[in-house]
Design a protein around this motif. Sequence first.
Motif, short mmCIF file in Angstrom:
data_model
loop_
_atom_site.label_atom_id
_atom_site.label_comp_id
_atom_site.label_asym_id
_atom_site.label_seq_id
_atom_site.Cartn_x
_atom_site.Cartn_y
_atom_site.Cartn_z
N ASP A 489 0.84 -1.20 0.00
CA ASP A 489 0.00 0.00 0.00
C ASP A 489 0.88 1.25 0.00
O ASP A 489 2.02 1.21 0.46
CB ASP A 489 -0.85 -0.04 1.29
CG ASP A 489 -2.06 0.88 1.21
OD1 ASP A 489 -2.28 1.50 0.16
OD2 ASP A 489 -2.79 0.94 2.22
N ASP A 490 0.33 2.35 -0.47
CA ASP A 490 1.01 3.65 -0.43
C ASP A 490 2.42 3.57 -1.00
O ASP A 490 3.35 4.19 -0.49
CB ASP A 490 1.08 4.19 1.02
CG ASP A 490 -0.30 4.35 1.63
OD1 ASP A 490 -1.29 4.27 0.87
OD2 ASP A 490 -0.40 4.53 2.85
N GLU A 546 -4.00 4.63 -6.72
CA GLU A 546 -4.92 5.17 -5.71
C GLU A 546 -5.07 6.67 -5.91
O GLU A 546 -4.15 7.32 -6.40
CB GLU A 546 -4.33 4.98 -4.31
CG GLU A 546 -4.22 3.55 -3.85
CD GLU A 546 -3.98 3.49 -2.34
OE1 GLU A 546 -2.88 3.87 -1.91
OE2 GLU A 546 -4.90 3.09 -1.63
MG MG Z 1 -3.07 3.69 0.32
#
Ligand code: MG
Length: 596
Positions: A489-490, A546
Amino acid sequence: MLAASEEAERLAALRQLNLLDTPPSDEFDRLTLLTARFFAVPVVLIALIDDARQWVKSRHGPDLGEIPRGIAFCSHVVHGKQTLVVNDASEDPRFRDNPLVLGPPHIRFYAGAPLITRDGHALGALCLIGHEPREFSPSERHTLELLAAQVMAVIELRQASGRLHPTSRLPNAAQFGEDLADLIRRHQGESRLFVMIDIADPDHLPTHINLLGPRWERELPTAMIRGIRAVFEEKFPIYHPLSLRFAFLLDPSATPGWQEKLDQMASHFRRPMSSEVPVALHPSIGVVPFRLGDFTDQALVQRGVLAAHEARAVGRMLTAASGQSAANDWHDAHMLLGELRRALDLPGQLTLAFQPRLDFKSGACRAVEALIRWNHPTLGPVSPGEFIPLVEHTTLMTDLTYWVMEAAMREIAELRRTEPLFRVSINVSAGDLQNSDIVGRITDLLRRYDLPPAAIELEFTESSLLPNRTFVHQQLRAIRDLEVEIAIDDFGTGYSNLAYLKSMPASVVKLDQSFIRVLATSARDRAIVKAAILMAHELGYRVVAEGVETAEICAMVAGWGCDEGQGYYIGRPMTAEALKLWLAERQIPPVAVSLP
Ligand code: MG
Ligand code: C2E
Ligand code: MG
């Protein structure tokens, strides 16, 4: 005079005992009282001769304070290593001009028996002081020596009965318990601060261990002590109650400017430990204000650990202590954690929102991310961006993650009745990976909701994958062995690179929204994102963008070959009910794919 080397050894032996500057304690005070009664003298001291001063561990009679070593009668006992009797000091050429004879406490009679260790070092004396001249018989002398031996036995018993931490030789949790009990007896109800320094920063500890090798166990405590002593001139015991955690007590009314001093101490730690060891510590410091008698030693240590955890979680060196605003923040954080703990057990406050992910190739939505929502009865909605960082380093995190896993799997089992291929991705924190139970929990939940492993995906941030790599690696492999997919993630916000992450058994990369949201205006981010997609594909990852907020961005990332998109343009996080409607109405926005 003692030879310099002998004196150095004597001082080392004295320091090792960690008796200097410790609070009074009953076991010694009983002995001084007994001695005073037996000899019928007004003053009895257990005096230790430090480098330049005489320091009194226990006394019967008025407080004489610290006395310079040069004039202390007891230094004669230490130097001679034998009992000294001065029948009338005003008649004795060695002492008649001594300020302690001429002025308070007006010593006339003195008898001191040395406190001698097994190794033969004289640490100080058990001494009698009278204001009148006095004869001292051989049998009285013998009794005084027996009592001095008893004092030494108590000192050595303390030493032998596990009151020192084995590596640092600092007083341990048991000693802290004793000292606190003594303090409570004397100062019940007074305010104190319990300061806990936690050096076990999971992100930095591996570096310390790598750089220092086995020396770190020795060097870190020394550096801690130096940092504390550099700031607080008053001497107090520094405890080593738990591995990698140090603590001390402060009396705020007797320590003016203690807030600034704690701040100074914190910045002292940020400097490298020493020139040959260029390692800066990154300890977190928790401060627990309390009243003597309100907490047991164990409760204090626990609170200290929690306060230090929270200090790290809110990204500050100090919690309750660095001025009013931090004190408020600390209070808020503390309160929020308590409320969240309750919310986990109550129905209604915590819910999940689901944000759709769009598969660019098929134009279908087959996955959603589960995002926690907390609707607090008085504060209203509290954003996960606010409370997750607070929870992340506490034991509450695991409970929260299990709550989310369970709720997410329950909903997805329901959704899969109409959308059989649907999957949910669940955010998992660093601490959860350190928990050896996670694989078992996932297996249980999959079984309970009769879900195949492909129904879920776990999201980890880069930073959660860094500490304790070997173990994290094992855990991830065990998760992959269940055939559960793992996403990073990220991506792009941490310090790792794809090549490193490749060694982690992940199969999906989620590019962080900070790169995606600005694509329309930032050529630099366009270059980064294009390159990241290419490289991730080369390495065999699926790529999710995202923060897809506009049709333009959606078209861009889809055109660059990104596999999936997530963001407000595609769909906002929504309740499970709203998601069902959204899916049924196929409100999927058109994607105009533009070629790169
Ligand atoms: Mg994220
Ligand atoms: P994240 O995992 O990166 O989640 C994406 C966040 O971006 C969500 O914020 C989402 O609402 C927001 N978002 C999605 N699309 C857009 C967009 O187009 N533009 C903008 N500006 N934002 C968008 P949210 O729900 O506030 O969550 C924040 C963070 O909190 C999450 O970031 C995640 O790190 C954490 N979090 C949320 N729920 C959980 C959870 O159940 N467990 C854990 N460990 N962390 C969670
Ligand atoms: Mg996420």
